[in-house]
Design a protein around this motif. Structure first.
Motif, short mmCIF file in Angstrom:
data_model
loop_
_atom_site.label_atom_id
_atom_site.label_comp_id
_atom_site.label_asym_id
_atom_site.label_seq_id
_atom_site.Cartn_x
_atom_site.Cartn_y
_atom_site.Cartn_z
N UNK A 705 -3.76 -11.01 9.24
CA UNK A 705 -2.93 -9.33 9.44
C UNK A 705 -2.11 -9.50 8.33
N UNK A 706 -2.18 -10.25 7.59
CA UNK A 706 -1.08 -10.31 6.16
C UNK A 706 -2.27 -10.27 4.75
N UNK A 707 -3.59 -10.78 5.08
CA UNK A 707 -4.75 -10.78 4.18
C UNK A 707 -4.80 -8.88 3.47
N UNK A 708 -4.84 -7.86 4.47
CA UNK A 708 -5.24 -6.37 3.72
C UNK A 708 -3.77 -6.12 3.72
N UNK A 709 -4.07 -5.07 2.12
CA UNK A 709 -3.34 -5.15 1.73
C UNK A 709 -3.54 -3.57 1.25
N UNK A 710 -2.92 -2.30 1.55
CA UNK A 710 -3.00 -0.56 1.50
C UNK A 710 -3.38 -0.73 -0.79
N UNK A 711 -4.22 -0.24 -0.63
CA UNK A 711 -4.75 -0.18 -2.13
C UNK A 711 -3.40 0.56 -2.68
N UNK A 712 -3.10 0.80 -4.03
CA UNK A 712 -1.76 1.28 -4.26
C UNK A 712 -2.07 3.01 -4.52
N UNK A 713 -3.50 3.22 -4.70
CA UNK A 713 -3.36 5.45 -4.30
C UNK A 713 -3.06 5.93 -3.00
N UNK A 714 -3.48 5.10 -2.15
CA UNK A 714 -4.04 5.57 -0.55
C UNK A 714 -2.07 5.09 -0.43
N UNK A 715 -1.37 4.21 -0.83
CA UNK A 715 -0.34 4.13 -0.68
C UNK A 715 0.99 4.77 -1.16
N UNK A 716 0.40 5.38 -2.17
CA UNK A 716 1.07 6.48 -2.66
C UNK A 716 1.35 7.82 -1.81
N UNK A 717 -0.55 7.93 -1.83
CA UNK A 717 -0.67 10.06 -0.95
C UNK A 717 0.15 9.61 0.14
N UNK A 718 0.09 8.50 1.28
CA UNK A 718 0.63 8.13 2.95
C UNK A 718 2.78 8.16 1.82
N UNK A 719 2.96 7.96 1.06
CA UNK A 719 4.25 7.69 1.03
C UNK A 719 5.15 9.25 0.70
N UNK A 720 4.20 9.76 -0.25
CA UNK A 720 3.58 11.42 0.18
C UNK A 720 4.35 12.45 1.08
N UNK A 721 3.05 11.71 1.99
CA UNK A 721 3.58 12.65 3.54
C UNK A 721 4.18 12.88 4.05
N UNK A 722 4.83 10.95 4.17
CA UNK A 722 6.44 10.77 4.75
C UNK A 722 6.72 11.70 4.79
N UNK A 723 7.63 11.75 2.82
CA UNK A 723 8.81 12.03 1.96
C UNK A 723 9.02 13.49 2.31
N UNK A 724 7.27 14.38 2.49
CA UNK A 724 7.76 15.36 3.00
C UNK A 724 7.64 15.97 4.70
N UNK A 725 8.15 15.18 5.43
CA UNK A 725 8.49 15.03 7.01
C UNK A 725 7.63 14.67 7.91
N UNK A 726 6.54 14.77 7.50
CA UNK A 726 5.19 14.55 8.74
C UNK A 726 5.55 13.37 8.97
N UNK A 727 4.58 13.02 10.69
CA UNK A 727 4.59 12.20 10.56
C UNK A 727 3.09 11.74 10.59
N UNK A 728 3.15 10.50 10.47
CA UNK A 728 1.78 9.78 10.02
C UNK A 728 1.86 8.31 10.46
N UNK A 729 0.58 7.89 11.40
CA UNK A 729 0.32 6.59 11.25
C UNK A 729 -1.04 5.73 11.01
N UNK A 730 -1.12 5.00 10.86
CA UNK A 730 -1.42 4.03 10.75
C UNK A 730 -2.99 3.25 11.42
N UNK A 731 -3.99 3.42 11.88
CA UNK A 731 -5.15 2.13 12.67
C UNK A 731 -6.12 2.02 12.24
#
Length: 761
Positions: A705-731
Motif C-alpha cells: 500500500x505504501x510502495x506506490x508513490x504518485x508521479x510528480x506530474x500527476x500529483x501536480x495536475x490533481x492538486x490543481x484540480x482540487x485547488x480549482x474546487x473540483x471533487x476528485x477521487x482516485x481508484x
C-alpha cells in the motif's frame, strides 16, 4: 667331430694352445704354430677378424635346447667353412710368393688417417677402376675397428654432450636469461666407417686389396647368405640398427637446431621492437616534455606479450575482415573452440571487436552471438568490475539491435541475452561494493536499456549507493538518481541523502546535471526544500553572470520552474528570470509551453499574492491555454478497458452524463467525470485511475500500500484540480482488477464517493 678331424680336413696344424696332454703328438703335424688369431667375431659362424675361421661351439648353441639334428647341421656347416678356408690359405701363399716383400701397409699413415677421421668426417675415397664393375658390399656399422680408429663410445658421448648443450641453450633462450650465441652449433659427428672383416683378413695375410677382393667378396656373400633354420640373418640386423640410431640422432639435432634458431629470431625481434618503441616514446616524450620512467615502464609492459597474444590479435583481425560465408564459418568455429582458453581481458576485447564485424553478428541468424552469450555466463566470476561493465554494455547494445531488427536475429539470442542479464544481476549483487561509481552507473544503464526490472536488484544497488554516496562525485550521484527515476523507482533514504550531499556541492553541477536532478526528484515526487533552494540560487547566479549567462536556454528555465512547482517550492528569482528569457526568445518548443502553462496555473492557485507582481497578461494566458488544449491529448494514463469499466459503474451510481478522458475548464484532463448537463465543462464528480504509468515504486517500502508513490506530474495536475474546487477521487487499477463482478465494483466505488458528500442519489 673333434678338433683334430677339423684341422686335418683343413690341412693346417692344430693350434698348440688347444692340445691337451693326452692327445699331444697324435694330431700329427709337429709343432708348427697356427696363424695368429684376431679378435673373435660377434656371432658364431662369422669369420673372425684375424683371418681364422671360427671354432665350433661345443655343446650346441647357448640358450638353446640340445638338438642332434641341429648339431649335425652345424658340423656340416663348419666342415664346409674350414674346407674353403684351406683353399683360401693355399691361394694366398701362392700369390704372396709373387708379391714384393715389405710391409703390407704403412702404420704411420693409418694413424694419421685415423686422427684426421676423429677430427672431421672422412671423405669417401675414390674407388679404383678395377672395382667399378663389381662394387664392394657396405660394411656393417658395428664391425670391429682398427686400433687407430676412434671408438663408437666416444662418438656417442660427443653426440649426447651436443644434445645436452643444445637443450640447455634452448631453455635459456626461452626464459630470456641469456644471450644467444652467434656461432651455429657444430654438425653431428659421424663415426668412421668400420673396416670389413674381409679387408682386415687380406691385410693380415699380406695381400693387397686388388689381389684378394675377387675371392673374398664371393666368400663373404656365401657366408652372409647362410642363415640357420630358426635364426635371423645377424649381418642384416647389425647393418640396420646403427643406421636407424644415426638417423634419429640426426633428426633430433636438426629439430633442436631449428628450435634454437626460432627462439633466437623471436628474442631478437622482440628486443628490436622494444628498443624501437622505447626510443620513439622517449623522443616524443622529450619533444612534449612529458617523458618519465613511468612512461618507459608502461611501454615495456606493453611489449611483454606472449605467442598467444599475437595469435589472438591475428584472430581478431581476420574476424573483422571476413566477408565470405566460408571464412565466417571457420572463424566462428575457431572462436567457439578457443573461447575457453581466452583470458577475461581477451574475452572483453573479442566482444567489443565483434561490433565492427557485422557479418559475424548476423551469422546464422544470430546463433553465433547466442553461443557467445551461453559461453560467457559461466565465466562471469572471472571478470573484474571494469570488464564486467564492458560486458553488460556490449550485450545491451546487441539486445537493442536485436529488438529493432528481429528478422536478422532470432529468438535464440534474445533468450540467451535475458539469461545473461539475469546471471549478471546475481553476480553484481554479490560484489556491489567493488564497483566504482561510474561502473555502477554504466551497468545500471545497460540493465535499464534492456528492460530489466527486478526490484530486489535495484533495491540492493540503492542500499549500496546509500552506504557510499559520499564517495560519489556530484555528477555520478546525479546520474544514478536519473537512472532510478527512469525506471520509476525511488529509494527515499538514498534520495534524501543525495539531496543533502548535492545541496553543499551545487556549484559543481553542470547545467545538464541541474536539470537532471530536478527532473528526477520531480518525477519521483520527492520534495526537498534545501536542495531546491540551493539549485535555484545557483541557476539565478549563473544567469546573472555575463560569463555563464548562456548556460541555460529559455526551455531549460521553463523545465526548472515547472519542476519547482511540482516539488511545491517557490523561488521568485527563477520565475522572473524565466519570463525575461522568454521575452528575448522568438520561438519556444511546444513541450516548454505546456510546462509554462501548468506553472502559470500553479502560481495562480498556490502563490497568487506573490505572482501578482510579475504575472503574464491575460491574453497571453488564454493563448497558452488554447495551445495546451491542442497539444495535451490523451496520454493513455491507464488501460481503455479499465477506464470504461469505471465509467459504467459510476453511471449506475450517479444521475448525470458520464464522460471518459474529460477536459476541465482549465484544460486539465481527468479519466472519468460525471456532469450534471452535457454542456457543462466541469463535473460534480471526477475519478482518476492510478496505474503503472502514473505511480513510482518505493524500493525502501515493503508494504504494497505504501510502495506506490504518485508521479510528480500527476500529483501536480490533481492538486490543481482540487485547488480549482473540483471533487476528485482516485481508484487504484490493481484494486479494481481484483474485484470479480459488477456488484463488488459498484460497492467499492460507492465507498469512495461517500467521502465527497452528497454526490450520490
Amino acid at each position: 667331430m673333434s678338433l683334430a678331424t677339423l684341422c686335418s680336413l683343413a690341412g693346417v696344424p692344430m693350434p698348440a694352445g688347444d692340445r691337451d696332454d693326452g692327445r699331444s703328438g697324435r694330431g700329427g703335424g709337429g709343432a708348427a704354430a697356427a696363424p695368429p688369431a684376431g679378435p673373435v667375431g660377434g656371432f658364431p659362424g662369422m669369420p673372425p677378424m684375424g683371418g681364422m675361421p671360427p671354432m665350433p661351439v661345443p655343446g650346441g648353441v647357448p640358450g638353446m635346447p640340445e638338438n642332434h639334428q641341429m648339431q649335425q647341421n652345424l658340423n656340416d656347416y663348419y666342415t664346409r667353412m674350414w674346407s674353403s678356408y684351406a683353399m683360401q690359405q693355399q691361394s694366398d701363399k701362392m700369390k704372396a710368393a709373387q708379391m714384393p716383400t715389405g710391409p703390407a701397409f704403412d702404420k704411420e699413415a693409418l694413424a694419421r688417417l685415423a686422427e684426421r677421421a676423429a677430427q672431421a668426417p672422412p671423405e669417401p675415397p675414390a674407388q679404383p677402376p678395377a672395382y667399378e664393375e663389381q662394387p664392394a658390399p657396405a660394411p656393417p656399422a658395428h664391425a670391429e675397428q682398427s686400433d687407430h680408429a676412434p671408438k663408437a663410445s666416444d662418438a656417442t658421448s660427443s653426440l649426447e654432450a651436443e644434445v645436452a648443450r643444445l637443450r640447455a641453450e634452448n631453455e635459456r633462450l626461452r626464459a630470456g636469461t641469456s644471450q644467444m650465441s652467434q656461432s651455429p652449433p657444430p654438425a653431428a659427428p659421424t663415426a668412421p666407417a668400420a673396416l670389413s672383416s674381409t679387408s682386415m683378413a687380406s691385410s693380415a695375410a699380406g695381400m693387397g686389396p686388388g689381389q684378394s677382393m675377387g675371392m673374398t667378396i664371393n666368400q663373404q656373400k656365401r657366408v652372409a647368405d647362410v642363415t640357420l633354420k630358426g635364426f635371423l640373418n645377424p649381418r642384416a640386423m647389425e647393418a640396420q640398427k646403427p643406421q636407424k640410431d644415426d638417423e634419429s640422432v640426426q633428426k633430433m639435432l636438426e629439430r633442436l637446431q631449428g628450435n634454437v634458431e626460432q627462439t633466437k629470431h623471436a628474442v631478437e625481434l622482440n628486443q628490436e621492437q622494444m628498443k624501437a618503441r622505447a626510443a620513439q616514446m622517449r623522443a616524443s616524450g622529450q619533444a612534449m616534455g612529458a617523458w618519465s620512467p613511468e612512461v618507459g615502464l608502461n611501454a615495456f609492459r606493453e611489449d611483454l606479450r606472449t605467442r598467444a597474444d599475437f595469435e589472438f590479435e591475428a584472430l581478431t583481425s581476420r574476424m573483422q575482415s571476413a566477408t565470405e560465408p566460408a571464412d565466417m564459418d571457420n572463424i566462428a568455429r575457431e572462436v567457439l573452440i578457443r573461447f575457453s582458453s581466452f583470458n577475461p581481458q581477451q574475452v572483453v576485447e573479442l566482444l567489443q571487436k565483434l561490433d565492427g564485424a557485422s557479418g559475424l553478428q548476423h551469422h546464422q541468424g544470430g546463433d553465433f552471438l547466442a553461443e557467445m552469450s551461453r559461453l560467457v555466463v559461466p565465466r562471469l566470476k572471472e571478470f573484474s568490475s571494469s570488464q564486467f561493465t564492458s560486458l553488460t554494455s556490449t550485450f545491451a547494445s546487441w539486445s537493442s539491435e536485436a529488438r529493432a531488427d528481429s528478422r536478422k536475429r532470432g529468438g535464440r539470442f534474445v533468450e540467451f541475452s535475458k539469461a545473461f542479464f539475469n546471471a549478471a544481476a546475481q553476480e553484481m549483487s554479490v560484489r556491489l561494493m567493488t564497483f566504482a561509481p561510474h561502473e555502477l552507473n554504466c551497468c545500471l544503464a545497460a540493465f535499464v536499456s534492456v528492460g530489466f526490472s527486478d526490484h530486489k536488484f535495484f533495491a540492493s544497488v540503492s542500499r549500496a549507493a546509500l552506504a557510499r554516496h559520499s564517495s560519489f562525485a556530484p555528477v555520478q550521484l546525479t546520474a544514478l538518481l536519473a537512472i532510478l527515476s527512469e525506471m520509476r523507482l525511488v529509494h527515499g533514504d538514498l534520495f534524501n541523502a543525495a539531496a543533502g550531499f548535492l545541496t553543499t556541492r551545487a556549484k559543481e553541477l553542470r547545467p545538464v546535471d541541474i536539470i537532471r536532478v530536478l527532473r528526477s526528484f520531480s518525477k519521483c515526487n520527492m520534495q526537498h526544500q534545501g536542495l531546491c533552494k540551493a539549485v535555484s540560487d545557483e541557476v539565478v547566479s549563473r544567469t546573472r553572470d555575463p560569463k555563464t549567462a548562456g548556460s541555460f536556454k529559455a526551455e531549460d528555465l521553463c523545465e526548472i520552474s515547472w519542476a519547482l512547482m511540482v516539488l511545491n517550492h517557490y523561488h521568485e528569482g527563477i520565475f522572473r528570470t524565466m519570463f525575461q528569457y522568454l521575452e528575448k526568445t522568438p520561438t519556444i518548443a511546444a513541450d516548454a509551453l505546456l510546462q509554462l502553462y501548468e506553472c502559470h496555473l500553479a502560481l495562480q492557485a498556490e502563490y497568487s499574492d506573490q505572482y501578482k507582481r510579475y504575472q503574464i497578461d491575460p491574453d497571453l494566458a488564454d493563448t497558452l491555454e488554447d495551445h495546451y488544449k491542442d497539444y495535451r491529448k490523451d496520454e493513455r494514463r491507464c488501460s481503455e478497458k479499465q477506464r470504461n469499466d469505471v465509467a459504467s459503474a459510476l453511471k449506475s451510481l450517479v444521475d448525470g452524463s458520464v464522460h471518459v478522458n474529460h477536459r476541465t475548464s482549465s484544460g486539465l484532463l481527468v479519466d472519468v467525470a460525471a456532469l450534471r448537463k452535457r454542456s457543462s465543462t466541469d463535473g460534480f464528480v471526477h475519478v482518476d485511475l492510478d496505474s503503472n504509468v502514473t505511480t513510482v515504486r518505493a524500493l525502501d517500502q515493503e508494504d504494497p500500500a505504501q510502495a506506490l508513490v504518485t508521479e510528480g506530474a500527476v500529483a501536480l495536475r490533481r492538486r490543481l484540480i482540487q485547488k480549482a474546487g473540483l471533487r476528485l477521487v482516485t481508484v487504484r487499477e490493481s484494486d479494481w482488477r481484483d474485484l470479480d463482478d459488477s456488484k463488488d465494483k459498484r460497492r467499492f466505488l460507492r465507498s469512495l464517493l461517500s467521502a465527497l458528500g452528497d454526490v450520490l442519489e
